[in-house]
Every structure is written in C-alpha cells, then in structure tokens.
Enzyme design. Sequence first.
Site, PDB file in Angstrom:
ATOM      1  N   LYS A  55       0.842  -1.198   0.000  1.00  0.00           N
ATOM      2  CA  LYS A  55       0.000   0.000   0.000  1.00  0.00           C
ATOM      3  C   LYS A  55       0.882   1.255   0.000  1.00  0.00           C
ATOM      4  CE  LYS A  55      -4.397   0.625   2.473  1.00  0.00           C
ATOM      5  NZ  LYS A  55      -5.302  -0.111   1.615  1.00  0.00           N
ATOM      6  N   ASP A  82      -3.597  -4.479   5.871  1.00  0.00           N
ATOM      7  CA  ASP A  82      -3.403  -4.798   4.450  1.00  0.00           C
ATOM      8  C   ASP A  82      -2.319  -3.932   3.802  1.00  0.00           C
ATOM      9  OD1 ASP A  82      -4.872  -2.459   4.519  1.00  0.00           O
ATOM     10  OD2 ASP A  82      -6.159  -2.986   2.837  1.00  0.00           O
ATOM     11  N   ARG A  87      -3.447 -10.820  -3.966  1.00  0.00           N
ATOM     12  CA  ARG A  87      -4.778 -11.174  -4.485  1.00  0.00           C
ATOM     13  C   ARG A  87      -4.610 -12.411  -5.356  1.00  0.00           C
ATOM     14  NH1 ARG A  87      -7.426  -6.003  -6.494  1.00  0.00           N
ATOM     15  NH2 ARG A  87      -7.675  -5.642  -4.260  1.00  0.00           N
ATOM     16  N   ARG A 115     -12.175 -13.316   6.869  1.00  0.00           N
ATOM     17  CA  ARG A 115     -13.454 -12.656   6.549  1.00  0.00           C
ATOM     18  C   ARG A 115     -13.985 -13.293   5.278  1.00  0.00           C
ATOM     19  NH1 ARG A 115     -12.804  -6.220   7.818  1.00  0.00           N
ATOM     20  NH2 ARG A 115     -12.153  -6.509   9.967  1.00  0.00           N
ATOM     21  N   LYS A 122     -20.772  -8.227   1.249  1.00  0.00           N
ATOM     22  CA  LYS A 122     -20.988  -6.888   1.799  1.00  0.00           C
ATOM     23  C   LYS A 122     -22.281  -6.303   1.221  1.00  0.00           C
ATOM     24  CE  LYS A 122     -16.692  -5.185   3.409  1.00  0.00           C
ATOM     25  NZ  LYS A 122     -15.762  -4.069   3.429  1.00  0.00           N
ATOM     26  N   SER A 124     -22.789  -3.810  -0.489  1.00  0.00           N
ATOM     27  CA  SER A 124     -22.602  -3.364  -1.880  1.00  0.00           C
ATOM     28  C   SER A 124     -22.751  -4.504  -2.878  1.00  0.00           C
ATOM     29  CB  SER A 124     -21.192  -2.785  -2.028  1.00  0.00           C
ATOM     30  OG  SER A 124     -20.217  -3.761  -1.696  1.00  0.00           O
ATOM     31  N   GLU A 149      -2.357  -9.375   3.972  1.00  0.00           N
ATOM     32  CA  GLU A 149      -3.761  -9.678   3.679  1.00  0.00           C
ATOM     33  C   GLU A 149      -3.810 -10.476   2.375  1.00  0.00           C
ATOM     34  OE1 GLU A 149      -7.815  -7.248   3.723  1.00  0.00           O
ATOM     35  OE2 GLU A 149      -6.775  -7.078   1.809  1.00  0.00           O
ATOM     36  N   HIS A 165     -14.545  -0.553  -7.313  1.00  0.00           N
ATOM     37  CA  HIS A 165     -13.470   0.227  -6.687  1.00  0.00           C
ATOM     38  C   HIS A 165     -13.244   1.517  -7.486  1.00  0.00           C
ATOM     39  CE1 HIS A 165      -9.379   1.169  -5.262  1.00  0.00           C
ATOM     40  NE2 HIS A 165      -9.741   0.515  -4.178  1.00  0.00           N
TER      41      HIS A 165
HETATM   42  P1  0O2 Z   1      -7.567  -0.766  -1.386  1.00  0.00           P
HETATM   43  O1  0O2 Z   1      -7.419   0.538  -2.095  1.00  0.00           O
HETATM   44  O2  0O2 Z   1      -8.020  -1.890  -2.289  1.00  0.00           O
HETATM   45  O3  0O2 Z   1      -6.365  -1.159  -0.596  1.00  0.00           O
HETATM   46  P2  0O2 Z   1     -10.544  -3.242   8.762  1.00  0.00           P
HETATM   47  O4  0O2 Z   1      -9.613  -2.070   8.762  1.00  0.00           O
HETATM   48  O5  0O2 Z   1      -9.785  -4.532   8.593  1.00  0.00           O
HETATM   49  O6  0O2 Z   1     -11.505  -3.269   9.890  1.00  0.00           O
HETATM   50  P3  0O2 Z   1     -11.057  -3.121   5.997  1.00  0.00           P
HETATM   51  O7  0O2 Z   1      -9.640  -2.770   5.738  1.00  0.00           O
HETATM   52  O8  0O2 Z   1     -12.114  -2.380   5.213  1.00  0.00           O
HETATM   53  O9  0O2 Z   1     -11.461  -3.027   7.508  1.00  0.00           O
HETATM   54  O10 0O2 Z   1     -11.154  -4.689   5.770  1.00  0.00           O
HETATM   55  P4  0O2 Z   1     -11.830  -5.470   4.606  1.00  0.00           P
HETATM   56  O11 0O2 Z   1     -13.292  -5.269   4.604  1.00  0.00           O
HETATM   57  O12 0O2 Z   1     -11.343  -6.877   4.725  1.00  0.00           O
HETATM   58  O13 0O2 Z   1     -11.265  -4.758   3.296  1.00  0.00           O
HETATM   59  C1  0O2 Z   1      -9.922  -4.851   2.927  1.00  0.00           C
HETATM   60  C2  0O2 Z   1      -9.780  -4.638   1.440  1.00  0.00           C
HETATM   61  O14 0O2 Z   1     -10.748  -5.441   0.739  1.00  0.00           O
HETATM   62  C3  0O2 Z   1     -10.054  -3.239   0.940  1.00  0.00           C
HETATM   63  O15 0O2 Z   1      -8.909  -2.448   1.099  1.00  0.00           O
HETATM   64  C4  0O2 Z   1     -10.392  -3.511  -0.535  1.00  0.00           C
HETATM   65  O16 0O2 Z   1      -9.232  -3.834  -1.286  1.00  0.00           O
HETATM   66  C5  0O2 Z   1     -11.228  -4.760  -0.416  1.00  0.00           C
HETATM   67  N1  0O2 Z   1     -12.648  -4.425  -0.229  1.00  0.00           N
HETATM   68  C6  0O2 Z   1     -13.348  -4.502   0.922  1.00  0.00           C
HETATM   69  N2  0O2 Z   1     -14.623  -4.135   0.727  1.00  0.00           N
HETATM   70  C7  0O2 Z   1     -14.747  -3.818  -0.581  1.00  0.00           C
HETATM   71  C8  0O2 Z   1     -15.857  -3.371  -1.385  1.00  0.00           C
HETATM   72  O17 0O2 Z   1     -16.996  -3.202  -0.944  1.00  0.00           O
HETATM   73  N3  0O2 Z   1     -15.577  -3.150  -2.714  1.00  0.00           N
HETATM   74  C9  0O2 Z   1     -14.334  -3.342  -3.261  1.00  0.00           C
HETATM   75  N4  0O2 Z   1     -14.170  -3.090  -4.550  1.00  0.00           N
HETATM   76  N5  0O2 Z   1     -13.276  -3.747  -2.511  1.00  0.00           N
HETATM   77  C10 0O2 Z   1     -13.476  -3.970  -1.196  1.00  0.00           C
HETATM   78  P5  0O2 Z   1      -9.017  -0.855   1.078  1.00  0.00           P
HETATM   79  O18 0O2 Z   1      -7.901  -0.330   1.895  1.00  0.00           O
HETATM   80  O19 0O2 Z   1     -10.399  -0.423   1.474  1.00  0.00           O
HETATM   81  O20 0O2 Z   1      -8.803  -0.504  -0.420  1.00  0.00           O
END
Ligand code: 0O2
Length: 212
Positions: A55, A82, A87, A115, A122, A124, A149, A165
């Site tokens: 990141k 993360d 991925r 998770r 989710k 969404s 992650e 995203h």
């Molecule tokens: P990016 O830009 O992809 O890195 P937490 O802090 O653990 O309590 P978090 O980090 O939201 O909560 O945990 P979660 O839900 O496991 O999400 C981690 C990552 O999963 C996100 O990182 C996204 O990459 C992906 N993700 C989670 N929810 C969604 C969603 O609704 N839509 C999409 N497209 N991706 C999702 P980041 O840092 O949010 O984003």
Amino acid sequence: MEYQVLGSGVEDWETLILLYNSALKEIGTKVDILNDEFQHIHQYNPIEHTKMRVKTSESIVRKLRKKGYEATIPNMQKYVSDIAGVRIICSFTSDIYRIADMIRNQSDLKILEIRDYIKTPKESGYKSYHMIVTVPIFLSDSVYDTKVEIQIRTVAMDFWASLEHKMNYKFESNVPEHIKKELYDCAKMVSDLDERMLKLNEEILKSAEAEK
Ligand code: 0O2
C-alpha cells in the site's frame, strides 16, 4: 481488534517496507509452489493469476485517519492489516476454499483473521475471501512476524470488484443511487455466473472421468 505481532516493534519506514516486501515474496513463493504441486497431481491449475502490492504511504495514512488513529509507524503496524496485499484469482468458487485450506495448513503462517465475504457478501454486493496472516521474516539478527492480507476471489468477482473500486474512487464514495443499484444487480449476475460455471465444470469433469 488489536494484535500483538512481533512486527509492531519496527520504528523506521525503510525497515517496515523491507519487511512487507519480503513478506510478499514469501507468500508469492508459497502460492506458486501450491499451484505447481496441484498441476503435478491433478493436471489442473486452480490459480489463474496473482497480484501483489504494498500500500502507498498516502493510502496507509488515509486509512489510519479514517479509523481515528494518528499516522505513526507503530500505528501502521498495529491497525492497518493490508499494507502488504496478495490477491489470488481463481476460476471457480470451489478453488477459493481449496486454496484457503492449503494456506491454512502451512505451519509457519499464523492466521489472525478470516473474513468470508462469499458466504456473507458486503451490502454493496462485494464478494471475496480474506485472510490476514503473518509470515516470519528472518533478518540478520531478528525475526518479524509480518502481516499480509490475502484476498482470494474468482475472475468474475475480481472483475466486479475492480469496477466498483473505480466507481468509488471516481465519485469519492458518493456513488449515485442508480449506479449503486446497477452494480448490486451485476453482483447478483456474477454470483449466478460463478455458480453455473462451477456446475458446468463439474459436469465436464464427470463425463471425462466416465470416458476413461
Ligand atoms: P484498497 O485501495 O483496495 O487497498 P478493517 O480495517 O480490517 O476493519 P477493511 O480494511 O475495510 O477493515 O477490511 P476489509 O473489509 O477486509 O477490506 C480490505 C480490502 O478489501 C479493501 O482495502 C479492498 O481492497 C477490499 N474491499 C473490501 N470491501 C470492498 C468493497 O466493498 N468493494 C471493493 N471493490 N473492494 C473492497 P481498502 O484499503 O479499502 O482498499
């Protein structure tokens, strides 16, 4: 939730990034070996491809601020799970659980959190299987359990998540309602497609087996 992980003791940014990059290399090699072994035994690759990233500092700081924490190096290690992300993209939903089990069985990895957004998507419509693990990284005079992650999803789920995203980024989270609804409908189509492709594949495998 707060985790006491050895890696939380790192105080400088360069060492931190070295650890996360090393953790990605370790997990990447593990995933490659599993895929090669699977190919060797079953003549089949469960993994279509993998993507890895560390990141950006801006994104780490944004996440910490969103969670209400100060942007410090110890907080990054404690509260952002993360920073190192892998991925794994598969063809079928059944492959996801197979790969997750294979990862779980590696005794040098510690599983901190699972998770399952496939069993419980989710709001969404987002579907993916997430694991937070630590992998030991051996430096010259110390070992750090470093968090990674792992996101495991099908090609179709990944296609959907990438577009969603992009939308969130474009609209800065204020996505118009009709687009949200359309995306949600597409998520349903993605689930149906994954289910039908899985059934079709099972049927193909069965008839190939019967012909032997
Ligand atoms: P990016 O830009 O992809 O890195 P937490 O802090 O653990 O309590 P978090 O980090 O939201 O909560 O945990 P979660 O839900 O496991 O999400 C981690 C990552 O999963 C996100 O990182 C996204 O990459 C992906 N993700 C989670 N929810 C969604 C969603 O609704 N839509 C999409 N497209 N991706 C999702 P980041 O840092 O949010 O984003």
